[in-house]
Design a protein around this motif. Structure first.
Motif, PDB file in Angstrom:
ATOM      1  N   PRO A 167       0.831  -1.201   0.000  1.00 37.61           N
ATOM      2  CA  PRO A 167       0.000   0.000   0.000  1.00 37.61           C
ATOM      3  C   PRO A 167       0.871   1.259   0.000  1.00 37.61           C
ATOM      4  CG  PRO A 167      -0.704  -1.538   1.699  1.00 37.61           C
ATOM      5  CD  PRO A 167       0.621  -2.025   1.191  1.00 37.61           C
ATOM      6  N   PRO A 168       0.385   2.353  -0.558  1.00 35.28           N
ATOM      7  CA  PRO A 168       1.168   3.596  -0.608  1.00 35.28           C
ATOM      8  C   PRO A 168       1.715   4.039   0.751  1.00 35.28           C
ATOM      9  CG  PRO A 168      -0.769   3.787  -1.996  1.00 35.28           C
ATOM     10  CD  PRO A 168      -0.909   2.485  -1.265  1.00 35.28           C
ATOM     11  N   LYS A 169       0.908   3.922   1.813  1.00 33.00           N
ATOM     12  CA  LYS A 169       1.359   4.368   3.134  1.00 33.00           C
ATOM     13  C   LYS A 169       2.526   3.520   3.641  1.00 33.00           C
ATOM     14  CE  LYS A 169      -3.154   6.163   4.591  1.00 33.00           C
ATOM     15  NZ  LYS A 169      -4.285   5.966   5.542  1.00 33.00           N
ATOM     16  N   VAL A 170       2.455   2.217   3.391  1.00 32.38           N
ATOM     17  CA  VAL A 170       3.527   1.324   3.821  1.00 32.38           C
ATOM     18  C   VAL A 170       4.786   1.598   3.016  1.00 32.38           C
ATOM     19  CG1 VAL A 170       4.252  -1.081   4.029  1.00 32.38           C
ATOM     20  CG2 VAL A 170       1.892  -0.446   4.559  1.00 32.38           C
ATOM     21  N   TRP A 171       4.625   1.798   1.705  1.00 30.02           N
ATOM     22  CA  TRP A 171       5.778   2.079   0.844  1.00 30.02           C
ATOM     23  C   TRP A 171       6.450   3.390   1.238  1.00 30.02           C
ATOM     24  CZ3 TRP A 171       9.216   0.005  -2.136  1.00 30.02           C
ATOM     25  CH2 TRP A 171       9.996   0.821  -2.958  1.00 30.02           C
TER      26      TRP A 171
END
Length: 286
Positions: free
Chosen positions: A200-204
């Protein structure tokens, strides 16, 4: 007196439990990708329940292991794991000599396959030099495995950043995608879906900010990021199995930390309450 002491202990424990629950819930919601469709199975309905994993190194399958456990134990699927190299260019972890690493990792991969319940297929293409292999030769090998085991769903890395930037991850994924595109209209080609494991974008964004060593080792272009997930599989029920699988790679604990950051420092029953999903991008469909 004793009853009062026990009462106080219980109140403290209850308070800690509440704080821990609220904290875990906050972190979970912070990194949750709500746009990804929660999916019970990545195998198409009314299709043979056969799946194939295609990865460059022993231990890469950890990124999709929760989904694999689900498919095998809940859908009774048959899963084949194709590993393109023995991982001989990696670090030894102080467990074996450099000369012994390839065979040691191959054995670790065999143990992982047994733990997962999948059929292992081990190739010997050169580790960290996949891009130097003749693409026709590599694609033909991949195609032959698909032709032999007839999966309806294939899982691999994404072909943009390869989960965290490893060139072998990216190149292998590109080859798998090319094979799918080149053969998907063939009547004998069994694969119906190609999924790429992603983040997910937040994790990346968090990995990019805090994974300094990863960025130094595997530099990426500015704003380069993995594809946005289309599907999510909830894997928290298999947290203990995933943790056991990861710890089985004795030579690769440092590398495994890049796949499951912090998993050795946090109890699995807490870790997989927060990171309770594996995310996938539907790259190709037939």
């Amino acid at each position: 007196m004793v009853n009062k002491f026990i009462g106080r202990i219980l109140i403290v424990l209850f308070t800690i439990l509440i704080i821990l629950t609220v904290g875990l819930g906050f972190v979970h919601n912070l990194i949750l990708d709500k746009k990804a469709v929660v999916t019970n199975s990545l195998i198409p309905k009314d299709s043979p329940k056969r799946m194939m994993l295609i990865f460059p190194h022993p231990d890469d399958e950890i990124t999709v292991s929760g989904e694999v456990f689900r498919e095998i134990h809940e859908e009774n699927a048959k899963v084949t794991m194709v590993v393109l190299t023995e991982g001989e260019a990696g670090k030894t972890g102080g467990v074996v000599s450099k000369d012994e690493l390839g065979k040691a990792r191959e054995k670790e991969g065999e143990l992982a396959a047994k733990t997962l319940g999948v059929t292992p297929v081990q190739a010997t293409f050169p580790d960290s030099k996949l891009s130097e292999v003749n693409p026709i030769e590599l694609k033909n090998y991949i195609y032959q495995q698909i032709k032999k085991y007839k999966p309806t769903t294939i899982l691999t890395y994404d072909d943009v950043v390869g989960y965290y930037g490893h060139p072998d991850h990216i190149f292998a994924a590109k080859m798998v995608r090319e094979v799918f595109r080149e053969h998907k209209d063939d009547s004998s080609f069994s694969a119906k879906r190609l999924y790429m494991v992603t983040l997910p974008p937040k994790v990346w964004d968090g990995l990019s900010k805090f994974g300094k060593k990863l960025r130094e080792k595997y530099p990426l272009r500015e704003n380069q990021s993995p594809p946005t997930p289309t599907n999510a599989v909830i894997v928290k029920d298999y947290g203990k199995r995933i943790d056991e699988l990861a710890r089985g790679y004795k030579t690769q604990q440092q590398a495994v930390d890049a796949l499951l950051p912090g998993h050795r420092q946090i109890p699995y029953w807490i870790y997989f309450k927060v990171l309770d999903r594996e995310y996938f991008y539907l790259a190709e469909e037939n």
